[in-house]
Design a protein around this motif. Structure first.
Motif: not given
Length: 216
Positions: A116-117, A122-123, A161, A126, A157, A164
């Motif tokens: 996620r960082s 993230m792509e 976070r 998703s 959002w 996680t």
């Protein structure tokens, strides 16, 4: 591919998960992953997965079946009019149950935190599709229809976070034997916080967490 090939793939996945979780996605090379897995072939990742994105996609997918099954079980026992806590439980519990089932030490939550960082991670996250999860998210949004969309997006959002990062922190504490693991208790702790975040009173309306886009 055969049993030997399957064992090699699993060894590479285990190695990648640990190294990515510990050092970050961009700090770990495919060669480092192969060496950590005890594989003398430094091209093993490319041979068995085709590339780095395919390796990460395999990491994301390898526990997906169990998570989806658990979510299906939870949804099956929902009442006719689930409340916000019910819906969030169906979203969060499958994830924490997966973490609870893993051998120690586990690296799963910290892997997701690292993914996620970085934008590429993230792509790939998703792109993971779970129609039942998507439906639960839509029901949650409908339940919170009174919350302005930009506020709800920002809170979602924050919640993502939070889930996680809290799980990653907990996973680390379990590895260090700093706590006696209680993933179910942690799950309801997170669910309580998520209900509060999403349904809190709105005193400031704005899109505070999205990057500005330039007009074409």
């Amino acid at each position: 591919m055969g049993q030997h090939g399957d064992r090699v793939r699993q060894s590479l996945l285990d190695s990648a998960e640990e190294l990515f979780a510990t050092h970050g996605i961009d700090a770990v090379s495919n060669r480092h992953i192969a060496e950590h897995a005890g594989n003398a072939n430094h091209s093993a990742v490319a041979y068995h997965f085709g590339g780095r994105d395919e390796l990460i996609r395999a990491l994301l997918e390898r526990h997906a079946t169990e998570t989806k099954l658990r979510r299906t079980q939870l949804v099956a026992v929902l009442g006719e009019n689930p409340d916000l806590r019910d819906l969030l439980s169906c979203l969060i519990l499958p994830w924490t149950d997966q973490l609870a089932s893993m051998p120690r030490p586990s690296w799963r939550a910290r892997l997701l935190q690292q993914l996620r960082s970085v934008p590429s991670g993230m792509e790939l996250i998703s792109m993971m599709s779970d129609p039942l999860e998507d439906d639960l998210i839509q029901q949650t949004r409908a339940f919170l229809a009174d919350v302005p969309p930009p506020v709800l997006a920002g809170r979602a959002w924050i919640m993502g976070r939070m889930v996680t990062d809290v799980c990653a922190r907990y996973e680390s504490l379990v590895q260090q034997d700093s706590i006696d693991p209680d993933w179910t208790g942690l799950a309801y702790f997170i669910i309580d916080a998520a209900v509060g975040i999403l349904s809190a009173p709105v005193t400031s309306v704005g899109d505070f967490l999205s990057a500005r886009t330039s007009a074409n």
